[in-house]
Write a protein that holds these residues in place. Structure first.
Motif, PDB file in Angstrom:
ATOM      1  N   ASP A  79     -68.387  12.343  -9.802  1.00  0.00           N
ATOM      2  CA  ASP A  79     -66.937  12.208  -9.982  1.00  0.00           C
ATOM      3  C   ASP A  79     -66.593  10.726 -10.082  1.00  0.00           C
ATOM      4  OD1 ASP A  79     -64.118  12.061  -9.644  1.00  0.00           O
ATOM      5  OD2 ASP A  79     -64.110  13.984  -8.600  1.00  0.00           O
ATOM      6  N   GLY A  81     -63.761   9.432 -10.808  1.00  0.00           N
ATOM      7  CA  GLY A  81     -62.470   9.165 -10.181  1.00  0.00           C
ATOM      8  C   GLY A  81     -62.592   8.794  -8.718  1.00  0.00           C
ATOM      9  N   ARG A  85     -61.234   5.391  -6.846  1.00  0.00           N
ATOM     10  CA  ARG A  85     -60.383   5.405  -5.660  1.00  0.00           C
ATOM     11  C   ARG A  85     -60.841   4.387  -4.631  1.00  0.00           C
ATOM     12  NH1 ARG A  85     -59.726  11.279  -3.285  1.00  0.00           N
ATOM     13  NH2 ARG A  85     -58.629  10.039  -1.698  1.00  0.00           N
ATOM     14  N   THR A 224     -54.787  12.245 -23.694  1.00  0.00           N
ATOM     15  CA  THR A 224     -56.179  12.462 -23.294  1.00  0.00           C
ATOM     16  C   THR A 224     -57.137  11.362 -23.736  1.00  0.00           C
ATOM     17  OG1 THR A 224     -56.485  13.851 -25.259  1.00  0.00           O
ATOM     18  CG2 THR A 224     -55.994  14.975 -23.182  1.00  0.00           C
ATOM     19  N   TRP A 262     -52.328   4.842 -17.875  1.00  0.00           N
ATOM     20  CA  TRP A 262     -52.878   5.923 -18.679  1.00  0.00           C
ATOM     21  C   TRP A 262     -54.188   5.539 -19.353  1.00  0.00           C
ATOM     22  CZ3 TRP A 262     -48.748   9.212 -21.687  1.00  0.00           C
ATOM     23  CH2 TRP A 262     -47.792   9.691 -20.771  1.00  0.00           C
ATOM     24  N   GLY A 264     -56.786   3.945 -18.237  1.00  0.00           N
ATOM     25  CA  GLY A 264     -57.981   4.129 -17.435  1.00  0.00           C
ATOM     26  C   GLY A 264     -59.002   3.032 -17.582  1.00  0.00           C
ATOM     27  N   GLU A 292     -62.435  12.640 -17.180  1.00  0.00           N
ATOM     28  CA  GLU A 292     -61.941  12.619 -15.814  1.00  0.00           C
ATOM     29  C   GLU A 292     -60.420  12.653 -15.821  1.00  0.00           C
ATOM     30  OE1 GLU A 292     -63.794  12.587 -13.090  1.00  0.00           O
ATOM     31  OE2 GLU A 292     -65.787  12.121 -13.884  1.00  0.00           O
ATOM     32  N   GLN A 293     -59.846  13.450 -14.931  1.00  0.00           N
ATOM     33  CA  GLN A 293     -58.397  13.502 -14.762  1.00  0.00           C
ATOM     34  C   GLN A 293     -57.692  13.737 -16.098  1.00  0.00           C
ATOM     35  OE1 GLN A 293     -57.673   9.768 -12.723  1.00  0.00           O
ATOM     36  NE2 GLN A 293     -58.235  10.632 -10.756  1.00  0.00           N
ATOM     37  N   HIS A 294     -58.227  14.686 -16.861  1.00  0.00           N
ATOM     38  CA  HIS A 294     -57.662  15.119 -18.142  1.00  0.00           C
ATOM     39  C   HIS A 294     -57.735  14.055 -19.229  1.00  0.00           C
ATOM     40  CE1 HIS A 294     -56.409  18.679 -16.107  1.00  0.00           C
ATOM     41  NE2 HIS A 294     -55.496  18.102 -15.388  1.00  0.00           N
ATOM     42  N   ARG A 295     -58.640  13.093 -19.091  1.00  0.00           N
ATOM     43  CA  ARG A 295     -58.763  12.064 -20.130  1.00  0.00           C
ATOM     44  C   ARG A 295     -60.219  11.738 -20.400  1.00  0.00           C
ATOM     45  NH1 ARG A 295     -54.354   8.348 -17.150  1.00  0.00           N
ATOM     46  NH2 ARG A 295     -52.549   9.677 -17.540  1.00  0.00           N
ATOM     47  N   ARG A 297     -62.679   9.023 -20.749  1.00  0.00           N
ATOM     48  CA  ARG A 297     -62.644   7.654 -20.243  1.00  0.00           C
ATOM     49  C   ARG A 297     -63.123   6.646 -21.291  1.00  0.00           C
ATOM     50  NH1 ARG A 297     -65.592   8.476 -16.344  1.00  0.00           N
ATOM     51  NH2 ARG A 297     -67.393   7.171 -16.780  1.00  0.00           N
TER      52      ARG A 297
END
Length: 319
Positions: A79, A81, A85, A224, A262, A264, A292-295, A297
């Motif tokens: 992951d 993301g 974090r 996306t 947005w 990323g 990741e997270q609907h996009r 990268r």
């Protein structure tokens, strides 16, 4: 040392293959009094990964310098993301490290415990020394798989991408480690899919890149990702399709400019000015596994406009 992207899995005698995990590239210095973790761009990362610092201090002898990939598992796949974090966690980084511990997938040894640099030694020799060093490692330190069998590497691409392996890196077994040089080759796993064009950068009469989206379960067009720069033939195909609807963007679902968050992109994203277009054109695109997270990268490759498809034919966002 860096890897040059290629469009096919390399061949050749003396070639070894390693899976490319979707994480943060990191060089780890095990010094007598401290542990230093450095990103590909030279940024210090040890403050964000206290779990890796602890395990390296316990398991590795002073003097060792490791090269590898930081990853975090979420169930059966990595992951990215959760890695991001860590960078904004502040005082809560320790809690995040306990909740979602990181792993270091180690693929090279740049300096031994005697302090002698190994950069000029062949990769095969560095690999033998690394394997000995990681004979009985803690679970947080993982020896990266390696093979000389091209078919096995191809099987990694077919079977491991769902777990977060985004490609394969090919290296010469006799090669030296050349910092800053693209002496390795990287082949990403890619697949073909569709997305909706919601905007373009550049000018409507000379578009440079596509801004793409998909509808979610609530019927919202979500951003996306962005394409690589368009080729001249692709621009010529697109221009007559964009211009007739250029003024029909009232109620467009995306803000102008596109918010920095947005994109990323690290480390310093900025708002992106663009031209809004009615979300009616479907693009066929080639993408990798870093979603990741609907996009997506990484930037996607635009292949062609699908005039035979409507926006309802585009796969919706899950979740």
């Amino acid at each position: 040392m860096l890897a040059k992207p290629v469009d096919a899995l390399p061949r050749g005698a003396g070639c070894v293959f390693e899976p490319k995990f979707d994480g943060f590239r990191a060089v780890v210095f095990r010094q007598p009094e401290q542990i230093f973790v450095q990103s590909r761009a030279g940024r210090p990362l040890h403050g964000y990964f206290p779990d890796i610092v602890r395990v390296v201090r316990t398991a590795m002898p002073p003097g060792v310098v490791l090269d590898g990939e930081l990853i975090i598992w979420a169930g059966d796949r990595t992951d990215f993301g959760l890695l991001q974090r860590r960078l904004g966690a502040g005082s809560t980084v320790g809690r995040l490290a306990r909740q979602h511990p990181a792993h270091l997938v180690v693929f090279d040894l740049l300096q031994g415990s005697d302090g002698a640099p190994l950069l000029n030694r062949p990769l095969a020799e560095r690999r033998r020394a690394l394997t000995e060093l990681l004979t009985d490692p803690p679970p947080e330190l993982v020896l990266c798989p390696q093979t000389t069998d091209r078919e096995e590497a191809a099987e990694w691409l077919r079977g491991w991408h769902a777990a977060g392996v985004e490609g394969v890196v090919a290296k010469g077994a006799s090669g030296r480690y050349l910092p800053g040089r693209r002496g390795w080759l990287k082949y990403r796993h890619r697949t073909t899919t569709e997305a909706i064009i919601g905007g373009v950068t550049g000018q409507l009469g000379q578009p440079e890149t596509l801004l793409l989206g998909r509808y979610d379960a609530q019927g919202r067009l979500r951003y996306t990702g962005r394409s690589h720069p368009l080729r001249a033939a692709q621009r010529r195909e697109l221009i007559p399709l964009l211009l007739p609807g250029a003024a029909q963007t009232t109620g467009h679902p995306w803000p102008q400019p596109l918010p920095a968050a947005w994109s990323g992109q690290l480390p310093h994203p900025e708002p992106l000015p663009y031209h809004q277009v009615p979300p009616v054109l479907v693009a066929e695109i080639s993408v990798d596994t870093a979603f990741e997270q609907h996009r997506w990268r990484h930037r996607v490759h635009h292949l062609r406009i699908r005039m035979d498809l409507g926006v309802d034919d585009v796969p919706p966002l899950a979740g």
